[in-house]
Design a protein around this motif. Structure first.
Motif, PDB file in Angstrom:
ATOM      1  N   ASP A 155       6.124  -8.310  -2.373  1.00 26.12           N
ATOM      2  CA  ASP A 155       7.094  -7.225  -2.520  1.00 26.12           C
ATOM      3  C   ASP A 155       6.355  -5.888  -2.578  1.00 26.12           C
ATOM      4  O   ASP A 155       5.653  -5.604  -3.554  1.00 26.12           O
ATOM      5  CB  ASP A 155       7.903  -7.453  -3.798  1.00 26.12           C
ATOM      6  N   GLN A 156       6.529  -5.067  -1.553  1.00 23.42           N
ATOM      7  CA  GLN A 156       5.848  -3.781  -1.499  1.00 23.42           C
ATOM      8  C   GLN A 156       6.214  -2.897  -2.681  1.00 23.42           C
ATOM      9  O   GLN A 156       5.391  -2.138  -3.181  1.00 23.42           O
ATOM     10  CB  GLN A 156       6.141  -3.052  -0.179  1.00 23.42           C
ATOM     11  N   GLY A 157       7.441  -3.015  -3.172  1.00 29.10           N
ATOM     12  CA  GLY A 157       7.856  -2.242  -4.346  1.00 29.10           C
ATOM     13  C   GLY A 157       7.035  -2.603  -5.579  1.00 29.10           C
ATOM     14  O   GLY A 157       6.681  -1.719  -6.371  1.00 29.10           O
ATOM     15  N   ILE A 158       6.703  -3.877  -5.726  1.00 31.87           N
ATOM     16  CA  ILE A 158       5.870  -4.309  -6.859  1.00 31.87           C
ATOM     17  C   ILE A 158       4.455  -3.778  -6.688  1.00 31.87           C
ATOM     18  O   ILE A 158       3.836  -3.284  -7.640  1.00 31.87           O
ATOM     19  CB  ILE A 158       5.866  -5.848  -6.989  1.00 31.87           C
ATOM     20  N   LEU A 159       3.917  -3.861  -5.468  1.00 25.72           N
ATOM     21  CA  LEU A 159       2.576  -3.315  -5.219  1.00 25.72           C
ATOM     22  C   LEU A 159       2.550  -1.821  -5.527  1.00 25.72           C
ATOM     23  O   LEU A 159       1.606  -1.328  -6.154  1.00 25.72           O
ATOM     24  CB  LEU A 159       2.150  -3.584  -3.769  1.00 25.72           C
ATOM     25  N   ASP A 160       3.591  -1.102  -5.106  1.00 24.87           N
ATOM     26  CA  ASP A 160       3.680   0.332  -5.399  1.00 24.87           C
ATOM     27  C   ASP A 160       3.769   0.583  -6.912  1.00 24.87           C
ATOM     28  O   ASP A 160       3.185   1.541  -7.425  1.00 24.87           O
ATOM     29  CB  ASP A 160       4.895   0.955  -4.699  1.00 24.87           C
ATOM     30  N   SER A 161       4.483  -0.295  -7.619  1.00 26.94           N
ATOM     31  CA  SER A 161       4.597  -0.163  -9.077  1.00 26.94           C
ATOM     32  C   SER A 161       3.237  -0.333  -9.745  1.00 26.94           C
ATOM     33  O   SER A 161       2.890   0.421 -10.660  1.00 26.94           O
ATOM     34  CB  SER A 161       5.566  -1.209  -9.639  1.00 26.94           C
ATOM     35  N   PHE A 162       2.462  -1.316  -9.292  1.00 25.58           N
ATOM     36  CA  PHE A 162       1.121  -1.499  -9.847  1.00 25.58           C
ATOM     37  C   PHE A 162       0.251  -0.285  -9.571  1.00 25.58           C
ATOM     38  O   PHE A 162      -0.522   0.138 -10.426  1.00 25.58           O
ATOM     39  CB  PHE A 162       0.464  -2.767  -9.300  1.00 25.58           C
ATOM     40  N   ASP A 163       0.394   0.271  -8.376  1.00 23.39           N
ATOM     41  CA  ASP A 163      -0.376   1.470  -8.040  1.00 23.39           C
ATOM     42  C   ASP A 163      -0.010   2.605  -8.992  1.00 23.39           C
ATOM     43  O   ASP A 163      -0.888   3.309  -9.504  1.00 23.39           O
ATOM     44  CB  ASP A 163      -0.123   1.862  -6.587  1.00 23.39           C
ATOM     45  N   ALA A 164       1.291   2.766  -9.271  1.00 23.50           N
ATOM     46  CA  ALA A 164       1.737   3.819 -10.189  1.00 23.50           C
ATOM     47  C   ALA A 164       1.270   3.549 -11.624  1.00 23.50           C
ATOM     48  O   ALA A 164       0.887   4.477 -12.337  1.00 23.50           O
ATOM     49  CB  ALA A 164       3.258   3.937 -10.143  1.00 23.50           C
ATOM     50  N   MET A 165       1.289   2.286 -12.039  1.00 24.18           N
ATOM     51  CA  MET A 165       0.921   1.942 -13.418  1.00 24.18           C
ATOM     52  C   MET A 165      -0.584   1.996 -13.656  1.00 24.18           C
ATOM     53  O   MET A 165      -1.031   2.444 -14.705  1.00 24.18           O
ATOM     54  CB  MET A 165       1.410   0.531 -13.766  1.00 24.18           C
ATOM     55  N   LEU A 166      -1.365   1.531 -12.678  1.00 21.97           N
ATOM     56  CA  LEU A 166      -2.792   1.315 -12.914  1.00 21.97           C
ATOM     57  C   LEU A 166      -3.726   2.053 -11.965  1.00 21.97           C
ATOM     58  O   LEU A 166      -4.925   2.154 -12.224  1.00 21.97           O
ATOM     59  CB  LEU A 166      -3.102  -0.192 -12.822  1.00 21.97           C
ATOM     60  N   GLY A 167      -3.190   2.562 -10.865  1.00 19.00           N
ATOM     61  CA  GLY A 167      -4.023   3.133  -9.817  1.00 19.00           C
ATOM     62  C   GLY A 167      -4.865   4.331 -10.206  1.00 19.00           C
ATOM     63  O   GLY A 167      -5.922   4.567  -9.622  1.00 19.00           O
ATOM     64  N   ASP A 168      -4.433   5.083 -11.196  1.00 22.08           N
ATOM     65  CA  ASP A 168      -5.208   6.245 -11.629  1.00 22.08           C
ATOM     66  C   ASP A 168      -6.417   5.856 -12.482  1.00 22.08           C
ATOM     67  O   ASP A 168      -7.359   6.629 -12.605  1.00 22.08           O
ATOM     68  CB  ASP A 168      -4.338   7.219 -12.428  1.00 22.08           C
ATOM     69  N   ASN A 169      -6.385   4.654 -13.062  1.00 21.34           N
ATOM     70  CA  ASN A 169      -7.434   4.252 -13.994  1.00 21.34           C
ATOM     71  C   ASN A 169      -8.348   3.131 -13.503  1.00 21.34           C
ATOM     72  O   ASN A 169      -9.417   2.923 -14.082  1.00 21.34           O
ATOM     73  CB  ASN A 169      -6.797   3.818 -15.320  1.00 21.34           C
ATOM     74  N   TYR A 170      -7.917   2.404 -12.465  1.00 20.16           N
ATOM     75  CA  TYR A 170      -8.689   1.256 -11.990  1.00 20.16           C
ATOM     76  C   TYR A 170      -8.674   1.196 -10.467  1.00 20.16           C
ATOM     77  O   TYR A 170      -7.664   1.525  -9.848  1.00 20.16           O
ATOM     78  CB  TYR A 170      -8.083  -0.061 -12.519  1.00 20.16           C
ATOM     79  N   PRO A 171      -9.754   0.696  -9.872  1.00 17.68           N
ATOM     80  CA  PRO A 171      -9.701   0.404  -8.434  1.00 17.68           C
ATOM     81  C   PRO A 171      -8.773  -0.795  -8.216  1.00 17.68           C
ATOM     82  O   PRO A 171      -8.918  -1.816  -8.900  1.00 17.68           O
ATOM     83  CB  PRO A 171     -11.145   0.045  -8.075  1.00 17.68           C
ATOM     84  N   LEU A 172      -7.824  -0.678  -7.307  1.00 16.22           N
ATOM     85  CA  LEU A 172      -6.870  -1.746  -7.023  1.00 16.22           C
ATOM     86  C   LEU A 172      -7.096  -2.289  -5.618  1.00 16.22           C
ATOM     87  O   LEU A 172      -7.315  -1.522  -4.684  1.00 16.22           O
ATOM     88  CB  LEU A 172      -5.436  -1.247  -7.143  1.00 16.22           C
ATOM     89  N   TYR A 173      -7.017  -3.594  -5.495  1.00 19.92           N
ATOM     90  CA  TYR A 173      -7.077  -4.279  -4.200  1.00 19.92           C
ATOM     91  C   TYR A 173      -5.796  -5.074  -4.094  1.00 19.92           C
ATOM     92  O   TYR A 173      -5.485  -5.876  -4.978  1.00 19.92           O
ATOM     93  CB  TYR A 173      -8.295  -5.199  -4.134  1.00 19.92           C
ATOM     94  N   MET A 174      -5.015  -4.848  -3.026  1.00 15.14           N
ATOM     95  CA  MET A 174      -3.695  -5.453  -2.919  1.00 15.14           C
ATOM     96  C   MET A 174      -3.536  -6.210  -1.610  1.00 15.14           C
ATOM     97  O   MET A 174      -3.952  -5.731  -0.562  1.00 15.14           O
ATOM     98  CB  MET A 174      -2.621  -4.378  -3.006  1.00 15.14           C
ATOM     99  N   VAL A 175      -2.933  -7.392  -1.712  1.00 16.16           N
ATOM    100  CA  VAL A 175      -2.539  -8.161  -0.532  1.00 16.16           C
ATOM    101  C   VAL A 175      -1.136  -8.690  -0.771  1.00 16.16           C
ATOM    102  O   VAL A 175      -0.697  -8.820  -1.917  1.00 16.16           O
ATOM    103  CB  VAL A 175      -3.518  -9.315  -0.213  1.00 16.16           C
ATOM    104  N   ASN A 176      -0.445  -9.021   0.321  1.00 18.66           N
ATOM    105  CA  ASN A 176       0.955  -9.393   0.176  1.00 18.66           C
ATOM    106  C   ASN A 176       1.256 -10.866   0.437  1.00 18.66           C
ATOM    107  O   ASN A 176       2.401 -11.240   0.605  1.00 18.66           O
ATOM    108  CB  ASN A 176       1.843  -8.503   1.054  1.00 18.66           C
ATOM    109  N   ASN A 177       0.208 -11.717   0.473  1.00 18.07           N
ATOM    110  CA  ASN A 177       0.460 -13.148   0.618  1.00 18.07           C
ATOM    111  C   ASN A 177      -0.755 -13.958   0.170  1.00 18.07           C
ATOM    112  O   ASN A 177      -1.867 -13.438   0.087  1.00 18.07           O
ATOM    113  CB  ASN A 177       0.850 -13.495   2.058  1.00 18.07           C
TER     114      ASN A 177
END
Length: 122
Positions: free
Chosen positions: A15-37
């Motif tokens: 769910d791209q919305g969930i990935l975007d939510s994680f980016d909003a919640m944690l993206g400023d403080n941690y490096p994030l690596y995201m995949v969708n499957n």
């Protein structure tokens, strides 16, 4: 296999919305690596060993439980937090059999996600 930085977070959700939510919640403080499957996640795991992973259970191609099984077979030390809309106890029990650190229900609580990241990564 090369390890990514200890403060990095790997997020697997279709769910791209969930990935975007994680980016909003944690993206400023941690490096994030995201995949969708799960299939892409497994390829990523073959190359890196993420320290913390937030994992959805219901995904196409390879679901989260199948991915958990593959992770267990690889004996990775990744700390896994399941993030799902599936409330059934049977899923929670299966996830814990694979050594899952936490089992979170969607919708996500921002404070809970931030707290988990802070505790695990610091």
């Amino acid at each position: 296999m090369e390890a990514i930085k200890k403060d990095s977070i790997f997020i697997v959700d279709d769910d791209q919305g969930i990935l975007d939510s994680f980016d909003a919640m944690l993206g400023d403080n941690y490096p994030l690596y995201m995949v969708n499957n799960g299939v892409d996640a497994l390829q990523y795991l073959d190359r890196y060993q993420p320290y913390l992973m937030f994992l959805d259970l219901k995904m196409p191609r390879m679901n989260g439980l199948e991915l958990l099984k593959n992770i267990a077979e690889r004996n990775l030390s990744t700390i896994i937090v399941v993030v799902t809309a599936l409330p059934q106890e049977e899923y929670k029990e299966l996830a814990h059999q694979y050594g899952v650190y936490k089992y979170l229900q969607k919708p996500l609580d921002v404070n809970e996600v931030e707290d988990i990241a802070a505790v695990v990564l610091h």
